[in-house]
Design a protein around this motif. Structure first.
Motif: not given
Length: 262
Positions: A136, A186, A191, A193
């Motif tokens: 991430e 994710s 995800n 972000e």
């Protein structure tokens, strides 16, 4: 923006604290929980004590996974500064880097082989959470062969957990299978972000992305700019994409070029 993955990791820690009955501040493995000459010994240490920051600084990625596992095995506490603040300094994705990827693959294989091992379960979810932070914040895992292998191994490990009946919410109300599936979804797709990117494109550039558009755009970013998660560093558990919004918009325009050409 609040970082949901970080909050989820904290909730995982809280869940671990309520793992055993009766409730205690620590959840030390009983002799029956440990297989002799197995990797379970990584979660066991006589007279366990917290490492100094100097010692933590010399640990490998896998040793950090083991250290966090031992800490929560022996010293679970909702107000423990060591586990909540000190160890995370050394497992920070920008510090631990790509070293966590092969460790995740290794740990997942060990958990898949021993899904009933409490030690391997803690090691697996600890490594998976670390790798998810790396995905991430630094580089998308699925952009590399090693990352794809690690993700595939993690899926196999979760299946082994399900097949062993350990994901049954009635029999095992505090199991972390749902948390693992959330992280894997994710890693394989969109995800938090990415959702934030959609929001800033909509609010600042009036670009409306459907779920399908977003999935295709994320695939483009992962292939073309696999380090795009690092465009917006995390600050105090939050991220503000606006200082980097032009990078996302320029990438979107590049993504749209083939369609416009047709």
């Amino acid at each position: 923006m609040a970082n949901i993955l970080t909050i989820a990791r904290i909730l995982l820690v809280v869940a671990c604290a309520f793992w055993t009955t009766p409730l205690t501040d620590a959840q030390q493995l009983a002799p029956a929980d440990i297989e002799p000459n197995s990797q379970d010994l990584r979660c066991v240490e006589s007279n366990y004590h917290h490492r100094t920051e100097s010692e933590l600084g010399h640990l490998t990625a896998e040793q950090l996974v083991d250290e966090e596992s031992r800490h929560w095995n022996y010293h679970v506490s909702l107000t423990d500064r060591y586990g909540m603040f000190t160890i995370p300094l050394y497992t920070d994705p920008k510090r631990i880097g790509a070293a966590i990827v092969p460790v995740l693959a290794k740990v997942t294989r060990e958990f898949a082989s021993h899904p009933r091992s409490k030690c391997q379960e803690v090691r697996f979810f600890t490594a998976l959470a670390m790798a998810s932070d790396y995905d991430e914040q630094v580089v998308r895992l699925r952009s590399t062969e090693g990352g794809r292998v690690a993700i595939s191994s993690a899926l196999t490990a979760l299946k082994a957990m399900v097949d062993a009946g350990l994901a049954d919410d009635e029999k095992h109300p505090y199991n972390k299978a749902h948390f693992g599936l959330y992280l894997l979804e994710s890693l394989r797709g969109i995800n938090q972000e990415d959702q934030a990117i959609r929001e800033v494109l909509a609010s600042d550039y009036r670009v409306q992305l459907s779920d399908r558009d977003l999935a295709e755009f994320v695939d483009f970013l992962t292939t073309t700019y696999p380090t795009y998660p690092s465009w917006t560093p995390r600050v105090n558990m939050g991220r503000d994409l606006r200082p980097s919004k032009k990078k996302y918009y320029d990438a979107y325009l590049e993504f749209r070029k083939p369609a416009q050409a047709n």
